[in-house]
Design an enzyme around this catalytic site. Structure first.
Site, PDB file in Angstrom:
ATOM      1  N   PRO A 128      -2.475   3.708   1.905  1.00  0.00           N
ATOM      2  CA  PRO A 128      -3.170   5.060   2.213  1.00  0.00           C
ATOM      3  C   PRO A 128      -2.411   6.339   2.044  1.00  0.00           C
ATOM      4  O   PRO A 128      -1.118   6.112   1.812  1.00  0.00           O
ATOM      5  CB  PRO A 128      -3.311   4.755   3.779  1.00  0.00           C
ATOM      6  N   TYR A 130      -0.336   9.583   2.331  1.00  0.00           N
ATOM      7  CA  TYR A 130       0.680  10.286   3.212  1.00  0.00           C
ATOM      8  C   TYR A 130       0.710  11.559   3.357  1.00  0.00           C
ATOM      9  O   TYR A 130       0.485  12.352   2.287  1.00  0.00           O
ATOM     10  CB  TYR A 130       2.053   9.353   2.828  1.00  0.00           C
ATOM     11  N   PHE A 219       9.171   4.278  -3.792  1.00  0.00           N
ATOM     12  CA  PHE A 219       8.401   5.351  -4.471  1.00  0.00           C
ATOM     13  C   PHE A 219       9.124   6.412  -5.238  1.00  0.00           C
ATOM     14  O   PHE A 219       8.695   7.423  -5.623  1.00  0.00           O
ATOM     15  CB  PHE A 219       7.099   5.734  -3.623  1.00  0.00           C
TER      16      PHE A 219
END
Length: 346
Positions: A128, A130, A219
């Site tokens: 999802p 952020y 990430f």
């Protein structure tokens, strides 16, 4: 087409989409997922759901990396089910349709948090967005006030400066069948921060929560955030169960498990922290209520606090936040923009 060739092609499309949405990535909280994380999460799909499940959903699907991962690793499961992806971003939708890259998946363009459906899913899997939704320059996701009002009215876990990934978690759990599974890769912040206390209580009430800690590098360099996989099973019988695990060196290792979790702050213990706790009578949280943010009124309106532009000598120290605090080091720049006199620190 071989698995390796199809993976390479998907990687190329992900890079192309990444370039296409660069101007708006921050506005939508978009971070594309490394393939090894996708394969890890697909490998966590419950055997019963793989054998009996009928519907899969990937919210904020982008180029449907997770559904493609299911197709690659669990082809029989993939082809037997209804496959649905939700995506709001025009740039991504346009690229998908132009290149015709997402096959065998029904893509709906809409805001997932406001989407209404009667369908209930066996598996919801994905990454999802952020960010805190606002039109303010302080926050990361550009959402107008009317839309934010609708979000607040729609989600029982919305509290304080809520992050949209928390709303994605609540929405997805509500869309699961009893016995259904949610697999999300998300920041680890919700296990600690006060803004997520209602979300933790929601998780505890509605099923079994497994947290697989992945660390801070997933990430990078786009985002420096500690990350975990939320593996949630919607189940009245398994409510209040929480298990902590850690991924390292290609393996998932169990750390601890509790069966009476009510949504309290979650702490990943290590041999060092356990030895430290054995030596100490109290934790800091036993003595103080810890609630510090440079943007809170207590900081902003404190007469001892000054703005950086007013500082012209070395009598002041910068006020830091979590972004400045790293393992074994402190990063002083960029700081918060707030300063305090050294003699006021006592």
């Amino acid at each position: 087409m071989s698995v390796g060739a199809s993976r390479l092609l998907l990687d190329m499309h992900a890079v192309a989409v990444n370039e296409a949405v660069k101007p708006v990535k921050k506005d939508f909280g978009i971070f594309f997922t490394p393939e090894w994380v996708i394969d890890l999460m697909v490998g966590m799909i419950d055997k019963r759901i793989e054998e009996e499940g009928q519907a899969i959903l990937e919210p904020a699907c982008g180029v449907a990396q997770f559904l493609t991962g299911v197709k690659r690793n669990r082809p029989a499961f993939f082809h037997r089910t209804r496959r649905l992806g939700i995506e709001v971003n025009d740039n991504i939708i346009g690229y998908i349709r132009q290149e015709q890259i997402v096959k065998d998946v029904e893509i709906i363009q809409c805001d997932y948090l406001l989407w209404e459906t009667d369908v209930r899913f066996d598996l919801i899997i994905g990454n999802p967005p952020y960010g805190i939704p606002s039109l303010s320059d302080h926050y990361t996701i550009r959402v107008d006030n009317e839309t934010k009002r609708k979000y607040k009215e729609s989600f029982s876990t919305w509290y304080g400066k809520y992050n949209v990934y928390g709303a994605f978690i609540e929405k997805s759990i509500r869309l699961l069948k009893e016995g259904g599974q949610l697999l999300f890769v998300v920041p680890a912040t919700f296990i600690l921060l006060d803004e997520f206390k209602k979300l933790r209580e929601f998780l505890a009430r509605h099923g079994e929560t497994r947290l697989v800690y992945l660390g801070p590098d997933v990430f990078k360099p786009e985002a420096d955030v500690a990350t975990l996989v939320l593996d949630f099973k919607k189940s009245r019988e398994a409510a209040h169960v929480i298990a902590l695990l850690e991924y390292a060196d290609g393996r998932v290792t169990p750390i601890s498990k509790r069966d009476r979790w009510k949504g309290e702050i979650v702490i990943f213990g290590t041999p060092f922290t356990k030895r430290l706790e054995a030596l100490c009578s109290y934790r800091l949280s036993d003595v103080y209520e810890i609630r510090v943010s440079p943007r809170t009124p207590e900081i902003k309106h404190n007469p001892w606090i000054k703005k950086e532009k007013q500082i012209d000598d070395d009598r002041y120290l910068p006020i830091l936040n979590g972004r400045n605090l790293k393992n074994h080091r402190v990063i002083y720049e960029p700081a918060t923009g707030y300063w305090i006199e050294k003699n006021r620190m006592a």
